[in-house]
Motif scaffolding. Structure first.
Motif, PDB file in Angstrom:
ATOM      1  N   SER A 285      -8.217   6.660  -3.974  1.00 29.42           N
ATOM      2  CA  SER A 285      -9.120   5.513  -3.987  1.00 29.42           C
ATOM      3  C   SER A 285      -8.350   4.199  -3.931  1.00 29.42           C
ATOM      4  N   SER A 286      -7.105   4.183  -4.424  1.00 24.68           N
ATOM      5  CA  SER A 286      -6.287   2.975  -4.310  1.00 24.68           C
ATOM      6  C   SER A 286      -5.940   2.685  -2.855  1.00 24.68           C
ATOM      7  N   LYS A 287      -5.569   3.714  -2.118  1.00 28.79           N
ATOM      8  CA  LYS A 287      -5.260   3.521  -0.690  1.00 28.79           C
ATOM      9  C   LYS A 287      -6.513   3.089   0.070  1.00 28.79           C
ATOM     10  N   MET A 288      -7.655   3.680  -0.286  1.00 36.00           N
ATOM     11  CA  MET A 288      -8.900   3.263   0.358  1.00 36.00           C
ATOM     12  C   MET A 288      -9.207   1.802   0.058  1.00 36.00           C
ATOM     13  N   GLY A 289      -8.856   1.337  -1.148  1.00 36.97           N
ATOM     14  CA  GLY A 289      -9.035  -0.065  -1.479  1.00 36.97           C
ATOM     15  C   GLY A 289      -8.178  -0.970  -0.607  1.00 36.97           C
TER      16      GLY A 289
ATOM     17  N   LEU B 107      -6.154  10.392   5.710  1.00 36.10           N
ATOM     18  CA  LEU B 107      -6.697  11.598   6.325  1.00 36.10           C
ATOM     19  C   LEU B 107      -5.671  12.724   6.346  1.00 36.10           C
ATOM     20  N   GLN B 108      -4.409  12.382   6.501  1.00 37.44           N
ATOM     21  CA  GLN B 108      -3.359  13.399   6.559  1.00 37.44           C
ATOM     22  C   GLN B 108      -2.918  13.882   5.186  1.00 37.44           C
ATOM     23  N   ASN B 109      -2.971  12.989   4.172  1.00 45.13           N
ATOM     24  CA  ASN B 109      -2.371  13.317   2.880  1.00 45.13           C
ATOM     25  C   ASN B 109      -3.356  13.488   1.726  1.00 45.13           C
TER      26      ASN B 109
ATOM     27  N   TRP C  84       0.814  -1.220   0.000  1.00 44.13           N
ATOM     28  CA  TRP C  84       0.000   0.000   0.000  1.00 44.13           C
ATOM     29  C   TRP C  84       0.842   1.261   0.000  1.00 44.13           C
ATOM     30  N   HIS C  85       2.095   1.164   0.413  1.00 47.84           N
ATOM     31  CA  HIS C  85       2.983   2.330   0.428  1.00 47.84           C
ATOM     32  C   HIS C  85       3.354   2.800  -0.985  1.00 47.84           C
ATOM     33  N   GLN C  86       3.178   1.947  -1.980  1.00 41.73           N
ATOM     34  CA  GLN C  86       3.684   2.244  -3.312  1.00 41.73           C
ATOM     35  C   GLN C  86       2.717   3.111  -4.118  1.00 41.73           C
ATOM     36  N   ARG C  87       3.281   3.823  -5.101  1.00 41.35           N
ATOM     37  CA  ARG C  87       2.459   4.472  -6.117  1.00 41.35           C
ATOM     38  C   ARG C  87       1.911   3.397  -7.057  1.00 41.35           C
ATOM     39  N   ASP C  88       0.740   3.669  -7.654  1.00 46.54           N
ATOM     40  CA  ASP C  88       0.162   2.700  -8.571  1.00 46.54           C
ATOM     41  C   ASP C  88      -0.517   3.413  -9.732  1.00 46.54           C
ATOM     42  N   ALA C  89      -1.128   2.632 -10.639  1.00 49.47           N
ATOM     43  CA  ALA C  89      -1.785   3.195 -11.813  1.00 49.47           C
ATOM     44  C   ALA C  89      -3.210   3.630 -11.518  1.00 49.47           C
ATOM     45  N   GLY C  90      -3.750   3.214 -10.378  1.00 55.37           N
ATOM     46  CA  GLY C  90      -5.091   3.627  -9.983  1.00 55.37           C
ATOM     47  C   GLY C  90      -6.189   2.901 -10.737  1.00 55.37           C
ATOM     48  N   ILE C  91      -7.419   3.149 -10.325  1.00 53.62           N
ATOM     49  CA  ILE C  91      -8.574   2.498 -10.928  1.00 53.62           C
ATOM     50  C   ILE C  91      -8.726   2.855 -12.404  1.00 53.62           C
ATOM     51  N   TRP C  92      -8.215   4.029 -12.796  1.00 54.47           N
ATOM     52  CA  TRP C  92      -8.366   4.471 -14.184  1.00 54.47           C
ATOM     53  C   TRP C  92      -7.209   4.016 -15.062  1.00 54.47           C
ATOM     54  N   GLU C  93      -6.296   3.221 -14.515  1.00 55.46           N
ATOM     55  CA  GLU C  93      -5.236   2.560 -15.291  1.00 55.46           C
ATOM     56  C   GLU C  93      -4.377   3.571 -16.046  1.00 55.46           C
TER      57      GLU C  93
ATOM     58  N   TRP D 245      -7.887  13.670  -5.553  1.00 53.76           N
ATOM     59  CA  TRP D 245      -7.600  12.593  -6.501  1.00 53.76           C
ATOM     60  C   TRP D 245      -6.389  11.770  -6.051  1.00 53.76           C
ATOM     61  N   TYR D 246      -5.331  12.438  -5.670  1.00 53.95           N
ATOM     62  CA  TYR D 246      -4.124  11.749  -5.190  1.00 53.95           C
ATOM     63  C   TYR D 246      -3.430  12.646  -4.181  1.00 53.95           C
ATOM     64  N   ALA D 247      -2.565  12.045  -3.394  1.00 54.23           N
ATOM     65  CA  ALA D 247      -1.923  12.748  -2.285  1.00 54.23           C
ATOM     66  C   ALA D 247      -1.192  13.992  -2.773  1.00 54.23           C
ATOM     67  N   GLY D 248      -1.447  15.101  -2.089  1.00 52.92           N
ATOM     68  CA  GLY D 248      -0.763  16.344  -2.404  1.00 52.92           C
ATOM     69  C   GLY D 248      -1.405  17.160  -3.506  1.00 52.92           C
TER      70      GLY D 248
END
Length: 602
Positions: free
Chosen positions: A422-426, A462-464, A404-413, A475-478
């Protein structure tokens, strides 16, 4: 569940063909558990892969009006038309009225006595209702997207069309005068009131071709209607929009590959999301995400056989891949080949035409939550998982704690890897389910670790990923941009508080256009509104207690289907035209989820 859909809407006012193409709203879908055919409002079959949904299409006028091929059937005179599915089925009926008569055409991809037939059987029965009518038909196979040259051949048994390794037989035209060219066969049918006629296609690949008696094919239509009605009767939903919910369930069923249990994301490839071109994808694959969402809905309906088959397929596939599953597979459960362009113009010349999909090998963290959500609900239904699956789930939970710490392509690929919210929430949802399964004794593992990491993920989000300025999850952190897929996690239980409610407001304001919602910030300039996001908004509103708003939005969205209740991937808010592949499983899944959430919450 009874089909209470509204009466069929007239289709004669849909635009005529433009350079050989029709509006995407024109298409109805029929299927047999192996493939899907798309029938335009003018009676032309413009898409029909054989023998499987992911095979090269024998009829592909949808993507190539000149060489794609079609199977036409229409009145010889000027006419009006209405159409609808036989209630509770994926069998289509179109009623034509001319100055001389009235007929009803029934289109069916026939099933066998014990499931799918070992050959393809496309039946078109014409019933005379009033007066007399003359209809023209034409079978004109295409080049299978510029792979082969079709050849027509007259034999003693029936007219044949050879399309590479696929053989087609035309049944029901015995005794008629036929017109042959080197690639097509055509004819004219006259039908009187109280009489019926048949024109059917039998297909095989690398096999001898059976030539069934026409009466057997007609019996097959009735058998297929009974099969669909029996399947529909097992679904239990009596709430609002029951007709639309059942139609969505039937659309998902038509996308299900009966041999493996895999569920295709859509029936087509390369229908453009962007009217100017470039965003064309092949959706004839099975995504873990879509399979999990489908099973989530079917489990809530009380369906059992389909659920068990699909769960078994999904687990077999993941078991082969281990705790780092691919996000999608072929319908046979294999890893897909990389995508490549095909030399065809595309729908209305909007290319490229693509086979395969580029997302293989992507890291999409949301898949962990999708998988656990499906298993969690499956077990809630009184089912039991086997020990190898239990061990695999524990390994996936452990993997989630790390990945979960990693960056990913997300639900929208997307091609740019980020810390998508939403990836972290998953990932949070995956560990929330894993802890619950461990507490229930369904799986064994480091439950204390799963609980700790679950809480750590929530605090990180919640923090990021929360913007005090926008009062919204971003949409994504930051970032300070928005993503509608965050709404899914009102349903997952990550947040149903005031924060999710203000996120809903922010998404509606920035990504909404009327009742429709775009995927994420900036998409208004590139594509249509994403149908699933709009129905996710309905469910999210219900989850945070805004029932009246949810019901109003649902009432606005439901009529945006086409005349037979189908949705594409996207709808353009400007004129409600369809964009993207169709019928789109995720669109129909989201409708079902919205309806189920509304009835369960109240």
């Amino acid at each position: 569940m009874q089909d209470h859909a509204s009466p069929a809407i007239g289709i004669s006012d849909l635009p005529a063909r433009e350079e050989g193409y029709v509006d995407l709203r024109s298409y109805a879908a029929i299927g047999d558990g192996r493939t899907v055919a798309l029938i335009a409002h003018d009676g032309s079959v413009d898409w029909y892969p054989m023998p499987n949904l992911d095979s090269p299409p024998v009829f592909a006028r949808l993507l190539d009006s000149e060489n794609g091929g079609c199977f036409e059937l229409h009145p010889a005179q000027a006419h009006s038309a209405t159409r609808e599915y036989i209630p509770g089925t994926n069998v289509l009926q179109t009623t034509y009225q001319t100055g001389t008569g009235k007929v009803r055409v029934t289109d069916s991809l026939n099933t066998g006595k014990s499931g799918r037939l070992p050959w393809g059987e496309f039946a078109r029965r014409i019933d005379g209702l009033e007066g007399t009518m003359e209809l023209h038909w034409r079978v004109a196979p295409g080049t299978r997207l510029n792979r082969v040259s079709p050849w027509a051949d007259s034999t003693r048994q029936c007219p044949l069309l050879r399309v590479g390794d696929v053989t087609l037989g035309v049944i029901g035209c015995a005794g008629e005068e036929l017109n042959f060219s080197d690639r097509t066969v055509s004819g004219t049918i006259t039908v009187e009131a109280g009489k019926h006629r048949l024109i059917a296609l039998i297909s095989t690949r690398h096999e001898p071709l059976p030539c069934p008696d026409p009466e057997h094919i007609l019996d097959g239509i009735e058998r297929t209607v009974s099969y669909w009605k029996s399947w529909s009767s097992e679904l239990h939903y009596d709430g609002p929009w029951s007709g639309e919910v059942l139609r969505s369930a039937l659309a998902l069923k038509v996308l299900t590959h009966s041999h493996s249990g895999a569920i295709a994301a859509a029936a087509t490839t390369s229908l453009p999301e962007d009217p100017s071109g470039g965003k064309n994808w092949d959706y004839r694959f099975a995504w873990i995400r879509d399979a999990a969402y489908t099973l989530h809905a079917l489990i809530r309906f009380g369906e059992r056989e389909e659920v068990h088959s699909a769960v078994s397929w999904l687990l077999r596939m993941i078991r082969k891949q281990g705790p780092d599953p691919e996000v999608f597979s072929t319908l046979a459960g294999e890893l897909p080949h990389s995508e490549h362009e095909v030399d065809a113009p595309g729908w209305r010349g909007i290319g490229p035409v693509i086979e395969g999909n580029r997302v293989g090998g992507q890291l999409q963290l949301g898949v962990y939550g999708d998988l656990f959500d499906m298993i969690d609900l499956y077990l809630e239904g009184g089912n039991v998982i086997d020990q190898p699956t239990a061990r695999l789930l524990a390994d996936i939970a452990d993997r989630t704690c790390d990945v979960w710490h990693q960056r990913d392509a997300g639900i929208w690929e997307l091609t740019e890897a980020r810390h998508y919210t939403s990836s972290k929430m998953g990932c949070w949802h995956a560990l929330e389910c894993a802890v619950r399964l461990a507490e229930a004794g369904q799986i064994e593992g480091e439950a204390a670790r799963w609980q700790t990491e679950r809480d750590r993920i929530k605090q990180w989000i919640l923090q990021n990923c929360w913007s005090h300025e926008r009062q919204s999850y971003v949409w994504y952190a930051g970032s300070n941009t928005l993503d509608a897929s965050v709404l899914i996690h009102a349903m997952s239980g990550f947040d149903r508080s005031e924060r999710m409610s203000t996120t809903i407001d922010a998404v509606q304001q920035e990504l909404g256009d009327g009742p429709l919602i775009y995927r994420y910030t900036g998409m208004q300039r590139e594509e249509g509104a994403f149908v699933a996001c709009s129905f996710w908004m309905v469910a999210a509103l219900a989850e945070v207690g805004r029932k009246a708003e949810a019901e109003r939005l649902m009432a606005q969205l439901v009529p945006l289907a086409n005349d037979v209740g189908l949705y594409a991937e996207m709808i353009h808010p400007e004129d409600n035209r369809f964009l993207g592949n169709l019928p789109q499983g995720l669109s129909h899944l989201a409708l079902m989820t919205a309806a189920l959430t509304l009835i369960e919450k109240y």
